[in-house]
Design a protein around this motif. Structure first.
Motif, PDB file in Angstrom:
ATOM      1  N   GLY B   1       0.494  -0.914  -0.135  1.00 31.19           N
ATOM      2  CA  GLY B   1       0.181  -0.279   0.271  1.00 31.19           C
ATOM      3  C   GLY B   1       0.647   1.564  -0.610  1.00 31.19           C
ATOM      4  N   GLU B   2       0.399   2.526  -0.473  1.00 29.33           N
ATOM      5  CA  GLU B   2       0.956   3.928   0.161  1.00 29.33           C
ATOM      6  C   GLU B   2       1.355   4.082   1.461  1.00 29.33           C
ATOM      7  N   SER B   3       2.574   4.371   1.436  1.00 27.40           N
ATOM      8  CA  SER B   3       3.000   4.988   2.927  1.00 27.40           C
ATOM      9  C   SER B   3       2.344   6.375   3.306  1.00 27.40           C
ATOM     10  N   VAL B   4       1.527   7.703   3.611  1.00 24.63           N
ATOM     11  CA  VAL B   4       2.035   8.314   3.678  1.00 24.63           C
ATOM     12  C   VAL B   4       3.017   9.018   4.636  1.00 24.63           C
ATOM     13  N   GLY B   5       3.027   9.919   4.037  1.00 29.16           N
ATOM     14  CA  GLY B   5       4.432  11.330   4.238  1.00 29.16           C
ATOM     15  C   GLY B   5       3.958  12.003   5.535  1.00 29.16           C
ATOM     16  N   LEU B   6       5.053  12.234   6.404  1.00 32.04           N
ATOM     17  CA  LEU B   6       4.216  13.654   7.266  1.00 32.04           C
ATOM     18  C   LEU B   6       5.141  14.566   6.252  1.00 32.04           C
ATOM     19  N   HIS B   7       3.940  15.807   7.032  1.00 31.79           N
ATOM     20  CA  HIS B   7       3.435  17.196   6.386  1.00 31.79           C
ATOM     21  C   HIS B   7       4.015  17.683   7.219  1.00 31.79           C
ATOM     22  N   LEU B   8       5.279  18.910   7.111  1.00 28.88           N
ATOM     23  CA  LEU B   8       5.444  19.631   7.827  1.00 28.88           C
ATOM     24  C   LEU B   8       4.977  20.610   8.164  1.00 28.88           C
ATOM     25  N   PRO B   9       4.429  21.487   9.480  1.00 34.47           N
ATOM     26  CA  PRO B   9       3.945  22.522   9.652  1.00 34.47           C
ATOM     27  C   PRO B   9       4.954  23.301   8.735  1.00 34.47           C
ATOM     28  N   THR B  10       3.983  24.948   8.121  1.00 34.81           N
ATOM     29  CA  THR B  10       4.662  25.767   7.553  1.00 34.81           C
ATOM     30  C   THR B  10       3.869  27.057   8.074  1.00 34.81           C
ATOM     31  N   LEU B  11       5.231  28.081   8.312  1.00 31.07           N
ATOM     32  CA  LEU B  11       4.837  29.218   8.163  1.00 31.07           C
ATOM     33  C   LEU B  11       5.089  30.207   6.789  1.00 31.07           C
ATOM     34  N   SER B  12       4.180  31.168   6.519  1.00 30.17           N
ATOM     35  CA  SER B  12       5.157  32.301   5.289  1.00 30.17           C
ATOM     36  C   SER B  12       4.777  33.321   5.976  1.00 30.17           C
ATOM     37  N   VAL B  13       5.520  34.178   5.786  1.00 30.20           N
ATOM     38  CA  VAL B  13       5.055  35.260   6.456  1.00 30.20           C
ATOM     39  C   VAL B  13       5.911  36.929   5.673  1.00 30.20           C
ATOM     40  N   GLN B  14       5.287  37.904   5.294  1.00 33.40           N
ATOM     41  CA  GLN B  14       6.645  39.001   4.791  1.00 33.40           C
ATOM     42  C   GLN B  14       7.758  39.465   5.647  1.00 33.40           C
ATOM     43  N   GLU B  15       8.953  39.937   4.763  1.00 30.63           N
ATOM     44  CA  GLU B  15       9.960  40.293   5.403  1.00 30.63           C
ATOM     45  C   GLU B  15       9.454  41.623   5.940  1.00 30.63           C
ATOM     46  N   GLY B  16       9.864  41.371   8.037  1.00 30.58           N
ATOM     47  CA  GLY B  16       9.693  42.773   8.114  1.00 30.58           C
ATOM     48  C   GLY B  16       8.773  42.200   9.097  1.00 30.58           C
ATOM     49  N   ASP B  17       8.278  41.242   9.747  1.00 28.22           N
ATOM     50  CA  ASP B  17       6.545  40.898  10.339  1.00 28.22           C
ATOM     51  C   ASP B  17       7.501  40.208  11.240  1.00 28.22           C
ATOM     52  N   ASN B  18       6.851  40.165  12.177  1.00 25.16           N
ATOM     53  CA  ASN B  18       7.248  39.091  13.385  1.00 25.16           C
ATOM     54  C   ASN B  18       6.597  37.541  13.287  1.00 25.16           C
ATOM     55  N   SER B  19       7.645  36.541  13.863  1.00 20.34           N
ATOM     56  CA  SER B  19       7.357  35.077  13.450  1.00 20.34           C
ATOM     57  C   SER B  19       6.463  34.391  14.425  1.00 20.34           C
ATOM     58  N   ILE B  20       6.010  33.457  14.794  1.00 19.81           N
ATOM     59  CA  ILE B  20       6.022  32.707  16.297  1.00 19.81           C
ATOM     60  C   ILE B  20       5.590  31.058  15.870  1.00 19.81           C
ATOM     61  N   ILE B  21       6.530  30.482  16.168  1.00 18.84           N
ATOM     62  CA  ILE B  21       7.199  29.079  15.821  1.00 18.84           C
ATOM     63  C   ILE B  21       6.816  28.533  16.763  1.00 18.84           C
ATOM     64  N   ASN B  22       5.282  27.336  16.445  1.00 19.46           N
ATOM     65  CA  ASN B  22       4.850  27.060  18.252  1.00 19.46           C
ATOM     66  C   ASN B  22       5.698  25.003  18.088  1.00 19.46           C
ATOM     67  N   CYS B  23       5.405  24.412  19.619  1.00 17.89           N
ATOM     68  CA  CYS B  23       6.071  23.137  19.408  1.00 17.89           C
ATOM     69  C   CYS B  23       4.924  22.925  20.645  1.00 17.89           C
ATOM     70  N   ALA B  24       4.740  21.582  20.636  1.00 17.20           N
ATOM     71  CA  ALA B  24       3.840  20.750  21.589  1.00 17.20           C
ATOM     72  C   ALA B  24       5.144  19.625  21.997  1.00 17.20           C
ATOM     73  N   TYR B  25       5.361  19.100  23.621  1.00 17.90           N
ATOM     74  CA  TYR B  25       6.437  18.728  23.510  1.00 17.90           C
ATOM     75  C   TYR B  25       5.366  18.013  24.734  1.00 17.90           C
ATOM     76  N   SER B  26       6.503  16.361  24.690  1.00 20.83           N
ATOM     77  CA  SER B  26       5.539  15.289  25.264  1.00 20.83           C
ATOM     78  C   SER B  26       5.799  15.171  26.565  1.00 20.83           C
ATOM     79  N   ASN B  27       6.893  15.375  27.021  1.00 22.71           N
ATOM     80  CA  ASN B  27       7.021  14.828  28.685  1.00 22.71           C
ATOM     81  C   ASN B  27       6.565  15.642  29.912  1.00 22.71           C
ATOM     82  N   SER B  28       6.402  16.277  31.192  1.00 22.02           N
ATOM     83  CA  SER B  28       5.808  16.497  31.879  1.00 22.02           C
ATOM     84  C   SER B  28       7.209  16.997  32.433  1.00 22.02           C
ATOM     85  N   ALA B  29       8.060  15.900  32.025  1.00 26.72           N
ATOM     86  CA  ALA B  29       9.218  15.404  33.114  1.00 26.72           C
ATOM     87  C   ALA B  29      10.608  16.304  32.418  1.00 26.72           C
ATOM     88  N   SER B  30      10.391  16.887  31.042  1.00 26.64           N
ATOM     89  CA  SER B  30      11.066  17.998  30.812  1.00 26.64           C
ATOM     90  C   SER B  30      12.186  18.260  31.377  1.00 26.64           C
TER      91      SER B  30
END
Lengths: 112, 115
Positions: B1-30
């Motif tokens: 069968g066909e494997s499904v690739g992982l699609h990375l989240p993307t963020l496109s901004v205009q030069e000069g704008d502020n960017s915010i990149i988010n991340c959810a982590y998995s372990n509360s003990a980190s």
């Protein structure tokens, strides 16, 4: 530059070949790492060395064999690889395990 | 069968704008978190780190925010420039019962900055 160098930068090998990847760090760090980076996947930790002793072998097939002769050098010996082993192999080092890691540029490996 | 690739989240901004990149982590003990930037053909490059006893840390043009309640990490880039275009990874450190810590990396976010 990060102070971590890797050679070669690109490698093409057949499944029956034996080759080695080399990593050298010039940062005086005590820990070194091998990672595999495949397309669209998170970095996969392969091996961790701390003070030249292997402390992690993350279920890596035996066709990958690491060697750490001293705290500045790390090798990854490759033999009878499979096409699915094609990836970017990254070396990193840190002052101690658990601290920020600095990465080399990677070796782009293609297995035919 | 066909494997499904992982699609990375993307963020496109205009030069000069502020960017915010988010991340959810998995372990509360980190207890330690790092942001890396990876440009095409290069290894990941350290940007900024933060320990779990802090909720904010600032660097040059970058700020990392940590919300332990919801296990969320963000990277803010001020006045984004075309040279900021790259894949950005968060990493969490957790000893996990071992005598050493190890990093677990997120899948990454592709940031594209348009001139």
């Amino acid at each position: 530059e990060t102070g971590v160098t890797q050679t070669p930068r690109h490698l093409v090998m057949g499944m029956t070949n034996k080759k080695s990847l080399k990593c050298e760090q010039h940062l005086g760090h005590n820990a070194m790492y091998w990672y595999k980076q495949s397309a669209k996947k998170p970095l996969e930790l392969m091996f961790v060395y701390s003070l030249e002793e292997r402390v992690e072998n993350n279920s890596v097939p035996s066709r990958f064999s690491p060697e750490c002769p001293n705290s500045s050098h790390l090798f990854l010996h490759l033999h009878t690889l499979q096409p699915e082993d094609s990836a970017l192999y990254l070396c990193a080092s840190s002052q101690d395990p658990g601290l920020v890691q600095f990465f080399g540029p990677g070796t782009r490996l293609t297995v035919l | 069968g066909e494997s499904v690739g992982l699609h990375l989240p993307t963020l496109s901004v205009q030069e000069g704008d502020n960017s915010i990149i988010n991340c959810a982590y998995s372990n509360s003990a980190s207890d330690y978190f790092i942001w890396y930037k990876q440009e095409s053909g290069k290894g990941p490059q350290f940007i900024i780190d933060i320990r779990s006893n802090m909720d904010k840390r600032q660097g040059q043009r970058v700020t990392v925010l940590l919300n332990k309640t919801v296990k969320h990490l963000s990277l803010q880039i001020a006045a984004t420039q075309p040279g900021d275009s790259a894949v950005y990874f968060c990493a969490e450190n957790w000893a996990g019962g071992t005598s050493y810590g190890k990093l677990t990396f997120g899948q990454g976010t592709i940031l594209t900055v348009h001139p």
